[in-house]
Design a protein around this motif. Structure first.
Motif, PDB file in Angstrom:
ATOM      1  N   TRP A   1      -1.522  -4.938  -3.451  1.00 56.26           N
ATOM      2  CA  TRP A   1      -1.278  -6.354  -3.208  1.00 56.26           C
ATOM      3  C   TRP A   1       0.044  -6.679  -3.861  1.00 56.26           C
ATOM      4  O   TRP A   1       0.340  -6.228  -4.969  1.00 56.26           O
ATOM      5  CB  TRP A   1      -2.381  -7.204  -3.842  1.00 56.26           C
TER       6      TRP A   1
ATOM      7  N   LEU B   1       2.948  -6.237  -8.590  1.00 55.97           N
ATOM      8  CA  LEU B   1       2.338  -5.305  -7.650  1.00 55.97           C
ATOM      9  C   LEU B   1       1.023  -4.849  -8.255  1.00 55.97           C
ATOM     10  O   LEU B   1       0.978  -4.407  -9.402  1.00 55.97           O
ATOM     11  CB  LEU B   1       3.252  -4.102  -7.406  1.00 55.97           C
TER      12      LEU B   1
ATOM     13  N   GLU C   1       5.164  -7.217   5.311  1.00 54.54           N
ATOM     14  CA  GLU C   1       4.965  -5.951   6.009  1.00 54.54           C
ATOM     15  C   GLU C   1       6.260  -5.137   6.048  1.00 54.54           C
ATOM     16  O   GLU C   1       6.242  -3.917   5.985  1.00 54.54           O
ATOM     17  CB  GLU C   1       4.421  -6.175   7.421  1.00 54.54           C
TER      18      GLU C   1
ATOM     19  N   TRP D   1       6.513  -3.508   2.636  1.00 54.32           N
ATOM     20  CA  TRP D   1       5.616  -2.352   2.522  1.00 54.32           C
ATOM     21  C   TRP D   1       6.204  -1.160   3.275  1.00 54.32           C
ATOM     22  O   TRP D   1       6.124  -0.023   2.812  1.00 54.32           O
ATOM     23  CB  TRP D   1       4.231  -2.668   3.070  1.00 54.32           C
ATOM     24  N   LYS D   2       6.805  -1.405   4.434  1.00 57.64           N
ATOM     25  CA  LYS D   2       7.410  -0.315   5.207  1.00 57.64           C
ATOM     26  C   LYS D   2       8.555   0.330   4.418  1.00 57.64           C
ATOM     27  O   LYS D   2       8.692   1.545   4.383  1.00 57.64           O
ATOM     28  CB  LYS D   2       7.911  -0.835   6.551  1.00 57.64           C
TER      29      LYS D   2
ATOM     30  N   VAL E   1       8.907   0.306   1.088  1.00 63.24           N
ATOM     31  CA  VAL E   1       8.303   1.032  -0.040  1.00 63.24           C
ATOM     32  C   VAL E   1       7.801   2.384   0.446  1.00 63.24           C
ATOM     33  O   VAL E   1       8.047   3.417  -0.190  1.00 63.24           O
ATOM     34  CB  VAL E   1       7.151   0.211  -0.676  1.00 63.24           C
ATOM     35  N   ASP E   2       7.096   2.404   1.568  1.00 66.15           N
ATOM     36  CA  ASP E   2       6.588   3.648   2.139  1.00 66.15           C
ATOM     37  C   ASP E   2       7.723   4.632   2.430  1.00 66.15           C
ATOM     38  O   ASP E   2       7.648   5.818   2.111  1.00 66.15           O
ATOM     39  CB  ASP E   2       5.790   3.351   3.406  1.00 66.15           C
TER      40      ASP E   2
END
Length: 133
Positions: A38, A49, A122, A125-126, A128-129
């Motif tokens: 989260w 985080l 989103e 998050w992409k 970070v991935d």
């Protein structure tokens, strides 16, 4: 890690030859794994985080909001000048969560049900991935 054995075409030609070692090709498959988290973000930075260890439900989500939303708001220097946005995940729309947010977030951006995912986090998050990989 899982060791998977694939039968070759040659083994399919003869009955009962599938498990014959000369007809097997060993392969190694690695699970990609996943991490659930989260996070909070604004144009000027990211808030706290929180990594999630267990399956998430409305009570776990509420606990994260209780412990992390306002510290993130303070960290980002927002005071009461922020709009809280989340998608329509059932955990986010549970009555217990909606009631908690009603009294603790001055402004909320509500998305219509079945709307496309327009949540800007989103993209974070992409990224970070991508960097982790």
């Amino acid at each position: 890690m899982c060791l998977e054995v694939m039968a070759t075409e040659k083994s399919r030609e003869k009955k009962n030859a599938v498990m014959n070692p000369e007809n097997l090709t060993p392969t190694v498959k690695h699970g990609e794994g996943s991490v659930m988290g989260w996070g909070a973000m604004v144009a000027t930075g990211a808030g706290n985080l929180v990594f999630i260890d267990d399956n998430m439900n409305k009570f776990g989500y509420l606990k994260i909001l209780q412990s992390s939303l306002h510290p993130s708001v303070q960290k980002l220097g927002l005071g009461s000048n922020f709009v809280f946005q989340q998608d329509n995940d059932p955990k986010h729309t549970a009555k217990i969560v909606k009631e908690w947010l009603l009294y603790r977030t001055p402004k909320q951006l509500h998305s219509p049900p079945q709307s496309p995912d327009l949540n800007p986090i989103e993209y974070l998050w992409k990224e970070v991935d991508r960097r982790v990989r």
